[in-house]
Design an enzyme around this catalytic site. Sequence first.
Site, PDB file in Angstrom:
ATOM      1  N   HIS B 109      -1.016 -11.779 -35.244  1.00  0.00           N
ATOM      2  CA  HIS B 109      -1.966 -12.657 -35.919  1.00  0.00           C
ATOM      3  C   HIS B 109      -1.675 -14.102 -35.501  1.00  0.00           C
ATOM      4  CE1 HIS B 109      -5.041 -12.813 -39.035  1.00  0.00           C
ATOM      5  NE2 HIS B 109      -4.475 -13.869 -39.581  1.00  0.00           N
ATOM      6  N   THR B 145      -7.560 -13.997 -34.264  1.00  0.00           N
ATOM      7  CA  THR B 145      -6.930 -14.488 -35.485  1.00  0.00           C
ATOM      8  C   THR B 145      -7.859 -15.439 -36.244  1.00  0.00           C
ATOM      9  OG1 THR B 145      -4.810 -14.384 -34.366  1.00  0.00           O
ATOM     10  CG2 THR B 145      -4.916 -15.724 -36.369  1.00  0.00           C
ATOM     11  N   GLU B 146      -8.094 -15.129 -37.503  1.00  0.00           N
ATOM     12  CA  GLU B 146      -8.892 -15.979 -38.393  1.00  0.00           C
ATOM     13  C   GLU B 146     -10.252 -16.320 -37.783  1.00  0.00           C
ATOM     14  OE1 GLU B 146      -7.556 -16.968 -41.597  1.00  0.00           O
ATOM     15  OE2 GLU B 146      -6.218 -15.367 -40.989  1.00  0.00           O
ATOM     16  N   LEU B 147     -10.774 -15.398 -36.970  1.00  0.00           N
ATOM     17  CA  LEU B 147     -12.063 -15.546 -36.288  1.00  0.00           C
ATOM     18  C   LEU B 147     -12.148 -16.807 -35.425  1.00  0.00           C
ATOM     19  CD1 LEU B 147     -14.943 -14.334 -38.627  1.00  0.00           C
ATOM     20  CD2 LEU B 147     -13.594 -13.038 -36.998  1.00  0.00           C
TER      21      LEU B 147
END
Lengths: 427, 403
Positions: B109, B145-147
């Site tokens: 991530h 990760t986190e769009l």
Amino acid sequence: MRILSLSWEFPPFITGGLGMAVYGMVRSLLKKGVAVDLVLPAKGKYFFSLRHPEDVDNLPRVVSQIGGEKATPHSMKELKDIIGSPLSVYQTTIGMRGFGGAVEDLGSSEEFGKILDTLNDEYYLFRQVLDYTGMTVDIGKEIGCDIIHAHDWLTFPAGILLKTILHKPLVVHVHATEFDRAGGAGDGRIHNIEYTGMKCADKVIAVSEFTANLIMEKYHIEKEKISVVHNAYVMKDCPVNHRRIFDEPTILFMGRITLQKGPDYFIEVARRVLEKNKNARFIMAGSGDMERQVLHRAAAMGLGTRFLSAGFLDRDEVEQILATTDILLLPSVSEPFGIAPLEAMSRGAVAIVSKSSGVAEIIQNAFKIDFWDIDQMASTILKLIENPREFAEMSKRGREEVANLGWDEAADKILEVFGQLQETAVC
Amino acid sequence: MLNIVLYFQVHQPRRLGKYKVLHIGSNDNYFDDELNRKILNKVSDKCYLRTNRLLLSLIDRFKGEFKVSFSLTGSIIEQLRRYRPEVLESFRQLAATGQVEFMAETYYHSLSSLFDEEEFFDQVGMHSELMETEFGQKPVTFRNTELIYCDKVAELVSQIDQFKIILAEGAEKILGWRSPLYAYSTYNANQLLLLKYYQLADDIAFRFSNKSWLGFPLTVERFVEWIERLGLLERDGRELYVNLFMDYETFGEHQWEDTGIFAFLEHLPGCALKNGHIRFANPRDAIDSINYQPARLSVKEPVSWADTERDLSAWFSNSLQSNALRTYHDLLKKIKRSGSKHLIDVARGLSTSDIYYYMCTKYFNDGDVHKYFSPYDSPEQAYVYFINVLADLEKRIEKETLV
């Protein structure tokens, strides 16, 4: 001679230089046959009846109300339960309540009107001082003394009251003033307590010429009333052989992270040194109102893992950090004394101290530089880390100098002050 | 048709402990695994097990008409293996239904797509392998990760053969007048882009229990009505994708059980499927269902689903974060050059984006969210402990290189 000594700090409960200084001087006074009854902020009506030099370590305590029953606390935990943490001086976190009593006495002195208003304030620290004052007055009335010796403003209200009640001489010992602590105007209420304390006192002891001058200039206390007694230094525990953390030369800042101590100069120095020589580590130990600002600044400089923050350290951690320190930097803007350089020097570190510090008045084997002269401080550090021989020489001389810097001489000066007051009292 | 694409992010960071200067050189355990275990247990009980069970029963009840998709990070899978293997098993049961798609992302991530391309490829490869071993699926959809998304991310993803779809945030600043309901293609036309319909997704994830929100209380009927209305925009029969992407912890953890969140999820498929124009889909279904030439979307500046800014500022906006990220990535390169397999693993564990998220100093609403997730007292503390860890790791690599 029996002294009633009033202090807010004492080892093992210390946050700054005050506790270590009181410890050193009390031990030497005991060696010279003076009896000391020590009152600390406690969670019960206790005081510590010290008669022999070793008593400063085992702290035999007396429970006041039960009429002098002696008990020596056996464990550190037990001691911690008794003594309120001096942490609360700057970080009002730990509670001390339930002294009760003696508060009615607080009104008995005229000078006290304003101080009483202050102490009745909501601010937690003032309430603690009020509690301490009440308890101390009760104890003082019960056991009496020849001389009252009050260290710093937190104990001045109790000193003033006891002088009025017991009719005994009051010596106030100034380790730092609100002007040093605040690095600016400071809190007017604390100024008032400091001023009243010094005015009511029969004698004022200042820890350095620096502080004596400040007392004359800012508080208009007459020169004749002030004696300068420089702090000395005694190693409380034999240093254990702690490990080194880094192979690289390690430079330490140790103290409150606040304007007075010059932490911002420390990072500027760090950057200048690291630009020239990456092979060094800077550690900042302590906490305070500028911690955030300093960290962000160091990060913005991109100092990476060369600049580390150790945060607030307890006594054992201080020993560990000193063991890994090669150079201690004290860039204080205003430093009444400054014990950290002596602690570091006694363990072999080289000290670079601000010219505006009391400690600079008494040591020879340290570099004394203006706090604003970051270039000079940086080049001194570079010179030391690039010349191991010069470093070793300075380290050796510093260590020897501090080893001979005992409290006995300072205690003699304090006794001289006490002696004069007793004579006056007899007349 | 209106395709409802439900995608849940399942991630728990392996949080660092309060690592002090005095630990350097004498303590090589950087993580607070006691805390990590506690949090994992809590979330497993309140959210993962319960929601998995519910999803399994819904998939069973609606016989092929209900679908969901997941992305599970390597960080959480490692922790589940260690502390709660039965949770992992329940994800495998979901995988076995054939209705659940598992997507690819960076194993830890991490923010490697922005700072270290080589590391990005490594971590995406590690994660795809993990999906194959755990769930028997080779991912065809990538979610960063986190769009976090921009053309550069698309360019990197294009270099990996397997991916056909990328998920991103449907932020106005990249869409302009266009609607997130259509599928788009990356600037180089290599992948399909599905964009989060954040208003509706956040109605569930953030506003569901907010009593001062006009939509409160949110019923399934009303929510489905809002979705139906979206379908009226399209008159040419083009496929629309209502992309509801959110943290899995929405169910039972961010929105507690007593808010009615589980009942909402339970009744959503039945209510939505009453309308013949609505179906549930996985991102991979878009490859076949799309019935038009997708427009290309070029995104120069990175967008993400974090905070109101929907940019990188949650991880990369102050000096603490930039110094931490730069120092970390320099060190990672150094460690990789050394070839110490063991230390590379340790160092990679420090790439998790949450570490930098905790150092964020933005105030107001987002600051509150950061604080909610942070195990530290302040962003500065998070920074101090992390730099100490790096100093220790640096010492270790220097020592190994000497030997």
